[in-house]
Design a protein around this motif. Structure first.
Motif, PDB file in Angstrom:
ATOM      1  N   ASN A  95      -0.470   3.357   4.652  1.00  0.00           N
ATOM      2  CA  ASN A  95      -0.179   2.297   3.687  1.00  0.00           C
ATOM      3  C   ASN A  95      -1.059   2.423   2.453  1.00  0.00           C
ATOM      4  OD1 ASN A  95       1.800   0.159   4.537  1.00  0.00           O
ATOM      5  ND2 ASN A  95       0.629   0.430   6.413  1.00  0.00           N
ATOM      6  N   LEU A  99       0.533   2.956  -1.153  1.00  0.00           N
ATOM      7  CA  LEU A  99       0.485   1.870  -2.125  1.00  0.00           C
ATOM      8  C   LEU A  99      -0.289   2.278  -3.377  1.00  0.00           C
ATOM      9  CD1 LEU A  99       1.670  -0.865  -2.304  1.00  0.00           C
ATOM     10  CD2 LEU A  99      -0.357  -1.826  -1.218  1.00  0.00           C
ATOM     11  N   ASN A 154       4.566  -7.210   4.747  1.00  0.00           N
ATOM     12  CA  ASN A 154       4.118  -6.018   4.029  1.00  0.00           C
ATOM     13  C   ASN A 154       4.905  -5.841   2.724  1.00  0.00           C
ATOM     14  OD1 ASN A 154       2.631  -3.692   3.551  1.00  0.00           O
ATOM     15  ND2 ASN A 154       3.938  -2.386   4.814  1.00  0.00           N
ATOM     16  N   GLN A 158       3.203  -5.729  -0.912  1.00  0.00           N
ATOM     17  CA  GLN A 158       3.432  -4.668  -1.900  1.00  0.00           C
ATOM     18  C   GLN A 158       3.846  -5.265  -3.241  1.00  0.00           C
ATOM     19  OE1 GLN A 158       6.250  -1.815  -0.299  1.00  0.00           O
ATOM     20  NE2 GLN A 158       5.156  -1.738   1.632  1.00  0.00           N
TER      21      GLN A 158
ATOM     22  N   ARG B 392       9.382   2.301  -4.910  1.00  0.00           N
ATOM     23  CA  ARG B 392       8.055   1.761  -5.216  1.00  0.00           C
ATOM     24  C   ARG B 392       7.436   2.471  -6.414  1.00  0.00           C
ATOM     25  NH1 ARG B 392       9.999  -1.680  -3.028  1.00  0.00           N
ATOM     26  NH2 ARG B 392       9.590  -2.573  -0.997  1.00  0.00           N
TER      27      ARG B 392
END
Ligand code: ATP
Ligand code: MG
Lengths: 256, 443
Positions: A95, A99, A154, A158, B392
């Motif tokens: 993660n 991220l 989650n 984010q 993302r």
């Protein structure tokens, strides 16, 4: 912010969206409700740039650009965020790494400095605390072995880190118990601002008690069959989706 | 005489063998003579030979090979075999011959001997008798027979009883890499009782020619010895590489070997181990990262000869372009080998529709109380995961690299020498068009 005009989409030769129009202005929260299979996720996926859709008509303009022309990563960098209905597990990628790569890609696009590991950790820890998430999760692989509720949280985490301009939440409430739902709603509400818009896709009115929408749209068989304010959600809750089916069948269309 | 062999060039090898003059002990001369005779009978295997069904050695068999000249190398010729942060001793061979200048053997730790085979054969061959050429049989094995007949030099590594060697030892084989040259690298690792050692064997080319490397490594671990062996093959993408690793474990030993293949146009590795007494454990792993027209064939054999031994196998392939992979994993469990626990896994990621993999487990089980599991997977990159990353903000190329890295991550974790692991992570990322702080991905 977002202008969708008569959007028509096919998936594998089948028309799923049959002419959707929607106008979202900065700061607004729009809820989209509708029965299973009505096309909610398809609509969200088209906005985020998922492949496999054939756009057969209409247009989508986002901040003055033709959104449908942009690659998914560019859309994300331009501020679109999709909280997935089914977040994907990615074994082998932590993660933390994920991220940070995402945040730095977004920052770079905005002409901001990339964050180093120390700055990044400070930022995420602060955001995690708000969502009552355990730091240990950062070292774990993306969504791997997460419970349904953890995955949803989650997604919101984010979102809190990436600070999008237009957030699309696809059934972020499903699978959450009431405490988790409140946490998620608090997280979302703390991100509400006059220049951040949201599209909240949900099945149930419950979430909208906590995230109060400016508009509610009802989607059925690929069409928005009714639009209204937050009271529409309550009405829908009371009358059930059968009522929507009737509306869809009658071809009646009510807009605010 | 079967069609499964190509003997057209065999006479040339015999001639070269007769012409060579060597000062060496009689036992070795005898082994070599047997080897060249064996090769003359066998010839090169062809694709009619079941063992070579997918791997065509015709270009090697028909080639006119001459020994590498060992000529001058660029000062940075060893860069590709240098793993940042890894100091430790190093023994270097250029075209198969010991290069004292490039080796760093002056401060070998106590209990570790690392020397040139040629030097030892000339001065004190007794340590080698009964070991060198004794593990890697050449009965039906043409390539091993050739190496045995022709190797001039190589590395002898001896770890004294109970010696625990802290720093990994590096064995580097550099080919000058001119087209048409062949080298015969040879390694013998002899780990004494309860000793412990890590050895990294690296193969690189100094030039991009179509050269051929035909190597043999023998490893023997005495009772309760622990050997971790790594073989990195990063030769020129024009090169041919045929290699054999033959291992023998005595009571309660542990040997692991990881075959890391990124180079050569054609690679055929035979990796074999015999668990010759009770309580042994072994791990045979591999990572293949290839593209273009590269071809890599791993044939492995784990021979469970005695009871209560465990073996683990994880081979992973990342294949791009129109590259081709072959994995053939044979496990023999003999009658005496009750309570054997053998796990074999072969996982492949195909990055292009033109890449191909043939994978086949082969189990021969003659004991009744054993556990043997095997599995093979072939897959593409997960589209949903790719989209998730892109959604993302992560670019398509980087997302791809990240997923490939993630695919290989558990294998990379098995590389216990940190600088080597980082080196491979970087190579993996670079081979996918990305070169950033790879090691953080899984942290
Ligand atoms: N990739 C696909 N391939 C084939 N059919 C698809 C695909 N994606 C969606 N569909 C079909 O399109 C229709 C709309 O699906 P969509 O997921 O958008 O509905 P939804 O409103 O989000 O439903 P739910 O409430 O169950 O999440 C369904 O009939 C579905 O089966
Ligand atoms: Mg849906």
């Amino acid at each position: 912010m977002l202008e969708v005009k008569n959007l028509k989409v096919r998936v594998e030769e089948r028309e799923i969206l049959k002419g959707i129009s929607l106008s979202v202005k900065p700061g607004e929260v729009h809820a989209i409700m509708g029965p299973n299979g009505s096309g909610k996720s398809t609509f969200a996926g088209v906005l985020a740039g998922r492949e496999g859709y054939e756009i057969t008509g209409g247009s989508v303009t986002y901040l003055g650009q033709d959104l449908l022309e942009l690659d998914p990563e560019v859309r994300a960098r331009e501020g679109i965020f999709l909280a997935f209905q089914y977040p994907v597990e990615i074994p082998g990628v932590s993660n933390m790494y994920f991220l940070r790569a995402a945040l730095n890609a977004v920052r770079k696009h905005r002409g901001e400095e990339e964050l180093d590991a120390v700055e990044f950790i400070a930022l995420v820890k602060e955001r995690m605390k708000k969502l009552k998430m355990d730091d240990a999760m950062l070292k774990r692989a993306v969504n791997q072995g997460f419970s349904g509720g953890e995955k949803k949280r989650n997604e919101i985490f984010q979102m809190a880190v990436l600070e999008p301009k237009l957030a699309i939440l696809d059934e972020t409430d499903s699978g959450l118990d009431i405490d988790a739902l409140k946490l998620v709603a608090d997280g979302v509400n703390s991100l509400r601002s006059p220049d951040r818009s949201m599209i909240v896709v949900t099945h149930y009115q419950r979430l909208l008690d906590y995230i109060v929408p400016d508009y509610v749209h009802v989607l059925a068989h690929g069409r928005i069959v009714k639009s209204g304010d937050k009271h529409l959600a309550l009405e829908l809750e009371k009358k059930g989706y059968a009522w929507v089916e009737q509306l869809a069948a009658s071809g009646e269309m009510v807009t605010v | 005489m079967s069609v499964a062999a190509d003997r057209t060039t065999a006479p040339r090898y015999l001639e070269a063998f007769e012409a060579a003059r060597r000062e060496e002990p009689a036992w070795l001369a005898e082994r070599r003579r047997l080897a060249i005779e064996r090769f003359s009978l066998l010839g090169f295997p062809t694709t009619k030979d079941e063992e070579y069904k997918y791997t065509n050695l015709a270009r090697i068999a028909r080639g006119e090979w001459r020994p590498g000249s060992g000529g001058s190398l660029q000062p940075d010729a060893l860069a590709a075999a240098t793993y940042e942060g890894l100091e430790g001793p190093r023994i270097v061979f250029v075209d198969g011959r010991f290069d004292p200048e490039r080796s760093t053997l002056s401060e070998l730790p106590e209990g570790l001997e690392a020397t040139s085979l040629a030097a030892l054969l000339a001065t004190a061959p007794d340590a080698l008798e009964g070991h060198l050429t004794r593990y890697a049989d050449f009965e039906g094995r043409a390539l091993t027979a050739l190496n045995t007949a022709f190797f001039e030099d190589g590395a002898f590594i001896r770890v004294a009883e109970k010696a625990v060697i802290a720093e990994p030892l590096q064995v580097v084989f550099v080919a000058t890499g001119d087209a048409g040259t062949v080298t015969w690298p040879r390694v013998l690792i002899h780990a004494g009782r309860q000793s412990q050692v890590q050895v990294i064997e690296t193969y690189i080319s100094a030039a991009e020619g179509a050269h051929w490397t035909n190597s043999v490594t023998e490893i023997v671990g005495e009772d309760a010895a622990r050997v971790e062996h790594f073989q990195v093959q990063q030769e020129s993408v024009e090169a041919f590489h045929t290699g054999r690793v033959e291992m023998l474990e005595e009571r309660s030993g542990y040997i692991s070997t990881i075959s890391l293949v990124l180079g050569a146009a054609l690679t055929r590795n035979d990796v074999r181990i015999t668990l010759d007494d009770e309580g042994c454990e072994c791990a045979l792993d591999g990572l293949v990262v290839i593209s273009g027209k590269q071809h890599v064939d791993h044939h492995t054999l784990i021979d469970h000869a005695k009871a209560h031994c465990n073996s683990h196998q994880l081979y992973k392939g990342v294949l791009d372009g129109s590259s081709r992979g072959v994995f053939n994993g044979k496990i023999i469990v003999r009658q005496d080998a009750q309570k054997t626990d053998a796990i074999q896994n072969n996982k492949n990621l195909l990055l292009s529709t033109k890449a191909e993999i043939d994978t086949k487990p082969q189990l021969e089980i003659d004991a009744n109380d054993v556990r043997c599991t095997h599995g093979a997977t072939i897959g593409q990159l997960d589209k949903d995961a790719l989209f998730y990353l892109q959604a993302r903000g992560i670019g398509a190329g980087e997302a791809r690299s990240l997923l490939v890295y993630a695919f290989a991550a558990d294998l990379l974790e098995r590389i216990t020498v940190e600088p080597l692991k980082r080196h491979l992570e970087r190579l993996l990322m670079r081979s996918l068009g990305r070169d950033s702080a790879a090691q953080e991905v899984s942290e």
